[in-house]
Enzyme design. Structure first.
Site, PDB file in Angstrom:
ATOM      1  N   ARG A 117      50.912  30.123  39.719  1.00 55.15           N
ATOM      2  CA  ARG A 117      50.480  30.393  38.338  1.00 55.15           C
ATOM      3  C   ARG A 117      51.089  29.294  37.483  1.00 55.15           C
ATOM      4  O   ARG A 117      52.311  29.230  37.307  1.00 55.15           O
ATOM      5  CB  ARG A 117      50.972  31.777  37.898  1.00 55.15           C
ATOM      6  CG  ARG A 117      50.549  32.208  36.501  1.00 55.15           C
ATOM      7  CD  ARG A 117      51.100  33.605  36.230  1.00 55.15           C
ATOM      8  NE  ARG A 117      50.863  34.042  34.872  1.00 55.15           N
ATOM      9  CZ  ARG A 117      49.830  34.778  34.474  1.00 55.15           C
ATOM     10  NH1 ARG A 117      48.924  35.165  35.359  1.00 55.15           N
ATOM     11  NH2 ARG A 117      49.706  35.146  33.217  1.00 55.15           N
ATOM     12  N   HIS A 144      40.908  31.600  35.799  1.00 52.37           N
ATOM     13  CA  HIS A 144      41.671  32.779  36.214  1.00 52.37           C
ATOM     14  C   HIS A 144      40.804  33.589  37.196  1.00 52.37           C
ATOM     15  O   HIS A 144      40.363  34.699  36.886  1.00 52.37           O
ATOM     16  CB  HIS A 144      42.039  33.617  34.988  1.00 52.37           C
ATOM     17  CG  HIS A 144      43.178  34.554  35.203  1.00 52.37           C
ATOM     18  ND1 HIS A 144      43.776  34.751  36.438  1.00 52.37           N
ATOM     19  CD2 HIS A 144      43.832  35.394  34.333  1.00 52.37           C
ATOM     20  CE1 HIS A 144      44.741  35.637  36.317  1.00 52.37           C
ATOM     21  NE2 HIS A 144      44.799  36.038  35.056  1.00 52.37           N
ATOM     22  N   GLN A 147      41.693  37.372  38.312  1.00 53.12           N
ATOM     23  CA  GLN A 147      41.408  38.357  37.280  1.00 53.12           C
ATOM     24  C   GLN A 147      39.926  38.715  37.257  1.00 53.12           C
ATOM     25  O   GLN A 147      39.556  39.891  37.168  1.00 53.12           O
ATOM     26  CB  GLN A 147      41.829  37.824  35.906  1.00 53.12           C
ATOM     27  CG  GLN A 147      41.486  38.757  34.742  1.00 53.12           C
ATOM     28  CD  GLN A 147      42.242  40.052  34.773  1.00 53.12           C
ATOM     29  OE1 GLN A 147      43.466  40.054  34.773  1.00 53.12           O
ATOM     30  NE2 GLN A 147      41.532  41.176  34.811  1.00 53.12           N
ATOM     31  N   ASP A 239      40.054  38.740  24.841  1.00 53.91           N
ATOM     32  CA  ASP A 239      41.370  38.287  25.281  1.00 53.91           C
ATOM     33  C   ASP A 239      42.148  37.861  24.032  1.00 53.91           C
ATOM     34  O   ASP A 239      41.577  37.761  22.932  1.00 53.91           O
ATOM     35  CB  ASP A 239      41.207  37.113  26.266  1.00 53.91           C
ATOM     36  CG  ASP A 239      42.501  36.720  26.961  1.00 53.91           C
ATOM     37  OD1 ASP A 239      43.482  37.479  26.881  1.00 53.91           O
ATOM     38  OD2 ASP A 239      42.540  35.641  27.578  1.00 53.91           O
ATOM     39  N   CYS A 279      41.885  41.617  29.748  1.00 50.91           N
ATOM     40  CA  CYS A 279      42.726  41.252  30.886  1.00 50.91           C
ATOM     41  C   CYS A 279      44.201  41.587  30.664  1.00 50.91           C
ATOM     42  O   CYS A 279      44.980  41.582  31.628  1.00 50.91           O
ATOM     43  CB  CYS A 279      42.561  39.778  31.233  1.00 50.91           C
ATOM     44  SG  CYS A 279      42.887  38.656  29.859  1.00 50.91           S
ATOM     45  N   ARG A 307      43.548  44.711  39.881  1.00 54.08           N
ATOM     46  CA  ARG A 307      44.184  43.451  40.254  1.00 54.08           C
ATOM     47  C   ARG A 307      44.906  43.601  41.596  1.00 54.08           C
ATOM     48  O   ARG A 307      44.847  42.714  42.449  1.00 54.08           O
ATOM     49  CB  ARG A 307      45.192  43.015  39.173  1.00 54.08           C
ATOM     50  CG  ARG A 307      44.596  42.476  37.895  1.00 54.08           C
ATOM     51  CD  ARG A 307      43.894  41.137  38.075  1.00 54.08           C
ATOM     52  NE  ARG A 307      44.755  40.117  38.625  1.00 54.08           N
ATOM     53  CZ  ARG A 307      45.612  39.380  37.915  1.00 54.08           C
ATOM     54  NH1 ARG A 307      45.746  39.591  36.615  1.00 54.08           N
ATOM     55  NH2 ARG A 307      46.336  38.445  38.502  1.00 54.08           N
TER      56      ARG A 307
END
Length: 319
Positions: A117, A144, A147, A239, A279, A307
């Protein structure tokens, strides 16, 4: 009980692959991962052991902090019988100037896979180019994918199909918007992104998305009108307005994004049975009001749970 044929099929389809961005996968491969995620989830719910990665080790490199990514991968490896090793940049010689290539080659001798990440997507690509083990993108500034796989699982569970669906993303044209556009384009979901003119998705990424949409038949659009985007939507997604690592005048940015807030007035444009996704983490009363994210249409915590199960599907398919 887990079907060993399903496991072998997933491994044979994804053998030798990394999980860097959704554009690297076909509709059939993503659909297999979605169904496999749901199977693993059902096994976990009934307490059925599925230690498919016994003896395997995953190195987890974090240059960006995380709640969901770290806990889902670490818990996932534990449930699969393997071991997850948390490494921040201060734990590695990368922080002291060792090259990404050398780090990839060394870690390939020690562990069975790497999840990273980080900020620059080029770091993930360089890691993959030099590693002899699978590399998983846990998030970069551009994409991402983990996700969005969980998001697709959530939508599929709630709606039963992707056919005829429209997803509206309202907010910054960031890594989430770009990955959602790509996921929708591949799976055949219509998708409209509403962002301020100076915060739209990367033109090169949008061009790639349109290429995928030409194959699937998905209708892909960008607009600066959130009402147009949400009109007739089956799924509304947002987001945070300032992603991790963003530097600038936050108050000025909030002012420029206020008309993109997902609130009770905006969601009236969507279908009556719309889903709300985020998310997380969320900033209530900024990008979304509490009445929406905590309302009856919100599935954000189911989405967050997925997830874990999506991570496990990726891990067992690659490792």
């Amino acid at each position: 009980m887990i079907n060993p044929v399903v496991v072998q099929n997933m491994k044979s389809k994804l053998e030798g692959k990394h999980f860097l961005k959704l554009a690297d996968f076909t509709k059939a491969e993503l659909m297999d991962l979605i169904r496999y995620t749901i199977q693993l989830k059902n096994m976990q719910k009934v307490g059925e052991s599925h230690q498919l990665l016994k003896g395997k080790t995953l190195a987890m490199i974090f240059e960006k902090s995380s709640t969901r990514t770290r806990v889902s991968f670490e818990t996932g490896m534990y449930q699969l019988g393997g071991h997850a090793m948390f490494l921040n940049k201060n734990d590695l010689q990368i922080g002291n100037g060792e090259t990404i290539a050398d780090t990839a080659k060394v870690l390939s001798r020690y562990v069975d896979g790497i999840m990273i990440r980080t900020y620059d997507h080029a770091i993930v690509e360089e890691l993959a180019d030099n590693a002899s083990i699978p590399i998983i993108n846990g998030l970069t500034d551009d994409f991402h994918p983990c996700q969005v796989l969980a998001d697709l699982v959530t939508i599929y569970e709630e709606k039963g199909s992707f056919k005829g669906l429209k997803l509206a993303f309202v907010g910054d044209g960031n890594n989430m918007a770009q990955s959602l556009l790509m996921g929708c384009a591949i799976m055949g979901i219509d998708c409209t992104v509403a962002s301020p003119d100076n915060s739209q998705v990367d033109p090169e990424v949008f061009k790639q998305v349109m290429g995928k949409a030409a194959v699937s038949g998905a209708k892909i659009e960008q607009t600066n009108d959130p009402h147009k985007a949400v009109e007739g939507a089956d799924v509304i997604y947002t987001d945070v307005w300032a992603s991790m690592g963003w530097n600038g005048d936050l108050e000025k940015r909030k002012q420029s994004f206020m008309k993109f807030q997902v609130n009770d007035e905006l969601v009236k444009e969507a279908k009556e049975d719309y889903l709300f996704l985020h998310c997380l983490p969320a900033h209530r009363e900024e990008e979304v009001t509490g009445t929406v994210i905590d309302g009856d249409h919100s599935v954000v915590f189911d989405q967050a749970e997925n997830r874990l199960h999506a991570q496990k599907a990726i891990l067992t398919s690659l490792l």
